[in-house]
Design a protein around this motif. Sequence first.
Motif, short mmCIF file in Angstrom:
data_model
loop_
_atom_site.label_atom_id
_atom_site.label_comp_id
_atom_site.label_asym_id
_atom_site.label_seq_id
_atom_site.Cartn_x
_atom_site.Cartn_y
_atom_site.Cartn_z
N UNK A 75 18.47 2.12 -14.15
CA UNK A 75 17.97 1.80 -15.50
C UNK A 75 18.89 2.36 -16.57
N UNK A 76 19.36 3.60 -16.40
CA UNK A 76 20.26 4.18 -17.39
C UNK A 76 21.61 3.47 -17.38
N UNK A 77 22.08 3.07 -16.21
CA UNK A 77 23.33 2.32 -16.13
C UNK A 77 23.22 0.99 -16.87
N UNK A 78 22.08 0.31 -16.72
CA UNK A 78 21.85 -0.94 -17.45
C UNK A 78 21.78 -0.68 -18.94
N UNK A 152 25.31 11.41 -14.53
CA UNK A 152 26.60 11.23 -13.84
C UNK A 152 26.65 9.88 -13.12
N UNK A 153 25.55 9.47 -12.54
CA UNK A 153 25.50 8.15 -11.90
C UNK A 153 25.72 7.05 -12.92
N UNK A 154 25.14 7.20 -14.10
CA UNK A 154 25.32 6.20 -15.16
C UNK A 154 26.78 6.15 -15.60
N UNK A 204 20.80 -9.03 -12.44
CA UNK A 204 20.17 -8.64 -11.18
C UNK A 204 21.21 -8.21 -10.16
N UNK A 205 22.32 -8.94 -10.10
CA UNK A 205 23.39 -8.57 -9.18
C UNK A 205 23.92 -7.18 -9.48
N UNK A 206 24.20 -6.89 -10.75
CA UNK A 206 24.72 -5.57 -11.12
C UNK A 206 23.69 -4.49 -10.85
#
Length: 560
Positions: A75-78, A152-154, A204-206
């Motif tokens: 969610x944070x990456x999006x 860090x993942x984001x 959705x793919x990402x």
Amino acid sequence: MAGRGGRPETPFLVAGAVTAALLVVLLYYPVASVLVEALFEDGRPTLDPLLGVLTDPFYWDLFGFTAYQAILSTLLSLLLGLPGAYVLARYEFPGRRTAQSLTLVPFVLPSIMVAVGFAAMFGTNGPLNQALSSLGLPKLELMFTLKIIVLAHAFYNAPLVARIVAAAWQGVDARTVETARSLGASPRRAFRDVVVPQLAPAVLTSALLVFIFTFMSFPIVLALGGLELATVEVWLYDRIRTLRLQEAAALAVLEAVITLGLTYAYLHYETAQAASQGVAPRPRARERLFGTLDAKRLAIAGYAVVIAVVFVGPIVSMLLASVTDLDGSLSLRYYEFLLARRDVVVGTQPDVAIRNSLIFAVGAVALAVPMGVVVSLATARDTLTARVVGTLAMLPFAVSGIIVGFGLLQTVVFGVEVGGLRIQVTGAVAIVAAHAVGAYPFVVRTVAPALSSMDEGLVESARALGASRTRALLDIELPLVAPAVAAGAAFAFAISIGEFNATIVLVEGGGAYTMPVAVERYLAERTLGPATAMGSVLLVVTGVSFVVIERVGGYGGFER
């Protein structure tokens, strides 16, 4: 295997057989050995190890927490990646090409280096807390919390979101938007009803890709969370390290079932995304970032500030910490430490780690590039056989490096009996093999699209003039896809330099440690200075690989 047309010739058959044998020995057999460990005991089938894990509330909580942190990270990456995708897709501005190129960073930047950067940036005495203290505000204690892991993942995955969605956004069919507007739809309504459905497969793919990566994340969680915030990967490593191998095997099998299912869903929706791309790309609006302030520019400026803190801050903090002494003065003593032949920190000599990393990377490239080119030749044409081979060849994307390392450890490292002959390899050779297995899919993803897009008439003309299939490959196809091969080699080198998951399993108790392993050991001992210096060296080495990839333009299958 005949590559792109024609009957198979002996060189192709030999190359295919050798590649298949290497994959069986270095990938499929080791991974299968993990399955056998979980399903057999004393040569008899048993479900006890799997049932032991499935009926243990601790493991339900472990998988639940792993999925929870992966959802938050996705969610944070999006949240961070989608605005970047919009800016890259819709606007022209100075530095846009550089910004787009930087979305390749997650493919080449070692994740353990990201962990070092975040420790330097968000640590108790890091720049963020120093700034807060100077403003009279309380410090943020983020180290060894879920917040810093998700952040860090984001950092690592938001560029993937931006890259995938921006490419799809640029392919939105302009005619459908214009039709909606001509029928009276407002810009917002046209965006919601026309653009969003066309972008949905890419989003959705990402999201699936980020979830898979963060579900399987290991170095970042190990370095910034430890066993207190253990995910499946971290706990799996702990089971291997404490020689609870059957329990580790059962855990690995269950994790592989989940990740393989997620990878299948990703590949399905990736295909749907490619099929839904428009044929009349909408032209980007040309905007200048500097000029009269309006809501649009203010929003972009605010986003730039967030990017600076989350993405630029950790890297700059790591570089500054590597040249800053304990008293705050500039110093090169941490780099002098790297050059010294001393066993100072946790039995790790820095110069040995650097030398090993470079040697292993060269060996991995020497294996991964030929393997990747052969697999590319087998998958370049859109046939059922090519799709099956391509899917099987991408197994390293779906199986954790921990599992590959574990499999190699209990097969070729411990030794196997073949025809009465015991075959055993050293830790260093096993590490090179693990690196090559993890790197060759990146060669395939850069070379195969280049081969697929090549005019087959060139090969047919050469064959009509009497050239053999092998001669046509050497004289026509490979020279034309040389930039893609070079980019694949650069990818393989960068992947090997930064590989951590399989390496830390195979190097346990040995001297074949690499730079990423050294960084983790320094962080575990709270020696941030040497960790940041080694991380900076990693940054330089992977940065050179990035420049090669950027200059030759070999994005291949990563350019969607």
